[in-house]
Design an enzyme around this catalytic site. Structure first.
Site, PDB file in Angstrom:
ATOM      1  N   HIS A   1       0.797  -1.108  -0.161  1.00  0.00           N
ATOM      2  CA  HIS A   1      -0.187   0.030  -0.139  1.00  0.00           C
ATOM      3  C   HIS A   1       0.743   1.317  -0.109  1.00  0.00           C
ATOM      4  O   HIS A   1       2.149   1.168   0.415  1.00  0.00           O
ATOM      5  CB  HIS A   1      -0.983   0.006   1.292  1.00  0.00           C
ATOM      6  CG  HIS A   1      -0.155  -0.072   2.594  1.00  0.00           C
ATOM      7  ND1 HIS A   1       0.601   1.075   3.024  1.00  0.00           N
ATOM      8  CD2 HIS A   1       0.461  -1.225   3.252  1.00  0.00           C
ATOM      9  CE1 HIS A   1       1.248   0.607   4.178  1.00  0.00           C
ATOM     10  NE2 HIS A   1       1.183  -0.387   4.246  1.00  0.00           N
TER      11      HIS A   1
ATOM     12  N   ARG B   1      -5.598   0.624   4.149  1.00  0.00           N
ATOM     13  CA  ARG B   1      -4.576   1.077   3.431  1.00  0.00           C
ATOM     14  C   ARG B   1      -4.548   0.254   2.259  1.00  0.00           C
ATOM     15  O   ARG B   1      -3.884   0.625   1.089  1.00  0.00           O
ATOM     16  CB  ARG B   1      -3.518   1.301   4.499  1.00  0.00           C
ATOM     17  CG  ARG B   1      -2.911   0.224   5.159  1.00  0.00           C
ATOM     18  CD  ARG B   1      -2.040   0.557   6.149  1.00  0.00           C
ATOM     19  NE  ARG B   1      -1.234  -0.523   7.034  1.00  0.00           N
ATOM     20  CZ  ARG B   1      -1.631  -1.025   7.933  1.00  0.00           C
ATOM     21  NH1 ARG B   1      -2.752  -1.084   8.601  1.00  0.00           N
ATOM     22  NH2 ARG B   1      -0.942  -2.100   8.552  1.00  0.00           N
TER      23      ARG B   1
ATOM     24  N   GLU C   1      -1.279  -7.010   7.388  1.00  0.00           N
ATOM     25  CA  GLU C   1      -0.045  -6.987   8.118  1.00  0.00           C
ATOM     26  C   GLU C   1       0.405  -7.806   9.053  1.00  0.00           C
ATOM     27  O   GLU C   1      -0.525  -8.212   9.833  1.00  0.00           O
ATOM     28  CB  GLU C   1       0.210  -5.491   8.351  1.00  0.00           C
ATOM     29  CG  GLU C   1       1.537  -5.121   8.903  1.00  0.00           C
ATOM     30  CD  GLU C   1       2.721  -5.448   8.016  1.00  0.00           C
ATOM     31  OE1 GLU C   1       2.964  -6.712   7.903  1.00  0.00           O
ATOM     32  OE2 GLU C   1       3.572  -4.475   7.831  1.00  0.00           O
TER      33      GLU C   1
ATOM     34  N   HIS D   1       0.987  -5.766   2.275  1.00  0.00           N
ATOM     35  CA  HIS D   1       1.598  -4.914   3.514  1.00  0.00           C
ATOM     36  C   HIS D   1       3.081  -5.253   3.209  1.00  0.00           C
ATOM     37  O   HIS D   1       3.496  -6.198   2.847  1.00  0.00           O
ATOM     38  CB  HIS D   1       1.076  -5.191   4.780  1.00  0.00           C
ATOM     39  CG  HIS D   1      -0.430  -4.758   4.797  1.00  0.00           C
ATOM     40  ND1 HIS D   1      -0.783  -3.692   5.299  1.00  0.00           N
ATOM     41  CD2 HIS D   1      -1.376  -5.646   4.446  1.00  0.00           C
ATOM     42  CE1 HIS D   1      -2.192  -3.651   5.320  1.00  0.00           C
ATOM     43  NE2 HIS D   1      -2.357  -4.867   4.774  1.00  0.00           N
TER      44      HIS D   1
HETATM   45  C1  DG2 Z   1       4.273  -1.472   8.859  1.00  0.00           C
HETATM   46  C2  DG2 Z   1       5.601  -2.210   8.468  1.00  0.00           C
HETATM   47  O1  DG2 Z   1       3.426  -2.336   8.134  1.00  0.00           O
HETATM   48  O2  DG2 Z   1       6.546  -1.682   9.546  1.00  0.00           O
HETATM   49  O3  DG2 Z   1       3.049  -2.377  10.695  1.00  0.00           O
HETATM   50  O4  DG2 Z   1       4.187  -0.837  11.001  1.00  0.00           O
HETATM   51  O5  DG2 Z   1       3.389  -2.218   5.360  1.00  0.00           O
HETATM   52  O6  DG2 Z   1       1.224  -2.304   6.838  1.00  0.00           O
HETATM   53  O7  DG2 Z   1       2.830  -0.082   6.595  1.00  0.00           O
HETATM   54  P1  DG2 Z   1       2.734  -1.604   6.897  1.00  0.00           P
HETATM   55  C3  DG2 Z   1       3.939  -1.439  10.278  1.00  0.00           C
HETATM   56  P2  DG2 Z   1       7.958  -2.207   9.528  1.00  0.00           P
HETATM   57  O8  DG2 Z   1       8.082  -3.702   9.786  1.00  0.00           O
HETATM   58  O9  DG2 Z   1       8.746  -2.043   8.381  1.00  0.00           O
HETATM   59  O10 DG2 Z   1       8.660  -1.619  10.629  1.00  0.00           O
END
Ligand code: DG2
Length: 247
Positions: free
Chosen positions: A10, A61, A88, A182
């Site tokens: 996203h 997202r 995610e 993600h």
């Molecule tokens: C990010 C990835 O997930 O963070 O959960 O903070 O892709 O949904 O923005 P996304 C989060 P990092 O593992 O790179 O710190």
């Protein structure tokens, strides 16, 4: 005959912009994130890639990125398949925490173990925490399977059934498949596709809004290891920025 798979993280989310661990918290895209999603769709269209089906998570997202990108590619009408399995990685008790402050409080080694190790999950998130997903109706069917924290290994385990049962059959049917997901759920898929070791996956970062194209052979192995970003220079720069988050 090769199969075509397009991966798209996203666009920038409100919490990416604020440098907060997000995980399963359902935050919106920023203006910049929406523009990234549109640009991603334009790149897909310019490359002559026409997605026939899109797979997304249950998080806005990724859902909204898929809509914006497909609209820009004039493929807004294709079927969509959604699953929590593409969500995610659940970031446990780190959800809602500032990445820089977490690094300063716990130190580089612990920060990197939580953020990029294969099998060390952050502490679990309490069900009564303001950033918990316990009680969220979209996850009601999960019952006891609802995660309270996850490491990347857990994400691989829950993502692969969706890959095998839903995405591979679409590819085998000759469809060009877009997966809008993600940073860490796509790292789990790329680890599987490229057979990256548990150690080396720590060094892989996926930038927001940059289409990554895999051509896969009959055994669903990449013909070009690592796939190909449609804008490789911008993707390399943006991946380096993801790697240095918190610093
Ligand atoms: C990010 C990835 O997930 O963070 O959960 O903070 O892709 O949904 O923005 P996304 C989060 P990092 O593992 O790179 O710190």
């Amino acid at each position: 005959m090769t199969h075509t798979l397009v991966l798209l993280r996203h666009g920038e989310s409100e919490w990416n912009a604020k440098n907060l661990f997000t995980g399963w918290v359902d935050v919106a895209l920023t203006e910049k994130g929406r523009a990234e999603a549109v640009r991603g769709g334009e790149l897909i269209r310019e490359a002559g890639l026409l997605p026939d089906v899109v797979h997304t998570s249950l998080q806005r997202r990724a859902i909204n990125t898929a809509c914006l990108a497909l609209d820009a590619a004039d493929r807004h009408w294709i079927p969509v398949k959604r699953s929590w399995r593409l969500n995610e990685r659940h970031y446990g008790a780190l959800q809602g925490k500032d990445k820089k402050q977490t690094l300063e409080t716990f130190g580089e080694e612990q920060f990197m173990l939580w953020r990029r190790s294969f099998d060390v999950p952050p502490p679990p998130l309490d069900d009564d925490d303001e950033w918990s997903q316990a009680g969220d109706p979209r996850y009601a069917d999960l019952g006891d399977e609802l995660p309270r924290t996850e490491c990347l290994k857990d994400v691989v385990v829950r993502f692969l059934p969706w890959w095998e049962d839903e995405i591979v059959p679409d590819l085998e049917a000759g469809h060009t498949v877009l997966v809008a997901a993600h940073g860490n759920s796509l790292r789990a898929l790329v680890k599987h596709l490229d057979q990256i070791s548990d150690e080396d996956i720590a060094g892989l970062n996926i930038p927001t809004g940059m289409p990554l194209v895999y051509r896969l052979d009959e055994s669903m192995r990449p013909t070009v290891p690592g796939g190909e970003y449609l804008d490789p220079e911008a993707a390399a720069e943006a991946a380096a920025a993801v790697a240095s988050q918190g610093r």
